[in-house]
Enzyme design. Sequence first.
Site, PDB file in Angstrom:
ATOM      1  N   CYS A  97      52.036  -1.707  30.964  1.00 36.68           N
ATOM      2  CA  CYS A  97      51.494  -1.196  32.220  1.00 36.68           C
ATOM      3  C   CYS A  97      51.638   0.324  32.275  1.00 36.68           C
ATOM      4  O   CYS A  97      52.692   0.862  31.925  1.00 36.68           O
ATOM      5  CB  CYS A  97      52.267  -1.837  33.370  1.00 36.68           C
ATOM      6  SG  CYS A  97      51.969  -1.033  34.935  1.00 36.68           S
ATOM      7  N   GLU A 132      61.398  -5.402  31.017  1.00 40.13           N
ATOM      8  CA  GLU A 132      61.072  -4.006  31.331  1.00 40.13           C
ATOM      9  C   GLU A 132      62.298  -3.108  31.168  1.00 40.13           C
ATOM     10  O   GLU A 132      62.218  -2.014  30.615  1.00 40.13           O
ATOM     11  CB  GLU A 132      60.531  -3.879  32.759  1.00 40.13           C
ATOM     12  CG  GLU A 132      60.133  -2.444  33.098  1.00 40.13           C
ATOM     13  CD  GLU A 132      59.873  -2.199  34.574  1.00 40.13           C
ATOM     14  OE1 GLU A 132      60.217  -1.101  35.055  1.00 40.13           O
ATOM     15  OE2 GLU A 132      59.321  -3.083  35.260  1.00 40.13           O
TER      16      GLU A 132
END
Length: 287
Positions: A97, A132
């Site tokens: 992302c 993440e």
Amino acid sequence: MHHVEIDEGSGFCFGVTTAIRKAEEELAKGEPLYCLGDIVHNGQECERLKQLGLITINHDEFARLKNAKVLLRAHGEPPQTYETARLNNIEIIDATCPVVLRLQKHIKQEFDSTPADTEKQIVIYGKNGHAEVLGLVGQTNGKAIVIEKLEEVTRLDFTKDIRLYSQTTKSLDEFRQIVSYIEAHIAPQASFQYFDTICRQVANRMPNIREFAASHDLVFFVCGHKSSNGKILFQECRKVNPNTWQIDRPEEINKELLRQARSIGICGATSTPKWLMEACRKVIMED
């Protein structure tokens, strides 16, 4: 007759939508495509992509792979993953992302510009072991300190410089509380800087989903059990509407609950596909 509404603001965030689109485009070429870790924390969607040919692998399997094509999902990866790919002739389809990518770069620059002899603490507010967060900690050669909640902020050394970042999907309120605590306790000789790196597309779902949940008699929150974003949003719905139930799939809808409800809301996490919410709506309408 039930009035059933699907929350417009629920469903895949931008990063996940892009990752899935990339996977579908690659799979359409008919060559094998691997994905490092679940593309999204939703079992139903992972199953759908598996049917299209996506092969999900873990990091151990990835380390043994050679001459293949591997998709990196929206959560991002540490530098080590790219190095392994280079050595093993793996073609990377990078679906990290952009919000996460920007944060990785920021942390890496902060770490690289820190002289070896200083004791600056790079702190990440996030969930230990989350994909993440592993990617973020990797930017600092594993030196970053991860704090999961406000209570853990006391572990920091307030006589030394602190640089604070946040996993993109954490709570904005708690991040602000951590900032206030550090500001109140940092020693005069130490410097403190914080970077609000929380994704607004995710953060803004909080007030929106509260409003949505409050406007219905009964709410079904659809999400996989692995979704950390789902846990947070589900709790928010429950606070404003105790008649909120978490389900993973349409088969889990308790028909008894439908008897007393006239207005029913269906919502979900950033990892919940729209088609799954539609399927839940169909089951309710058939009742």
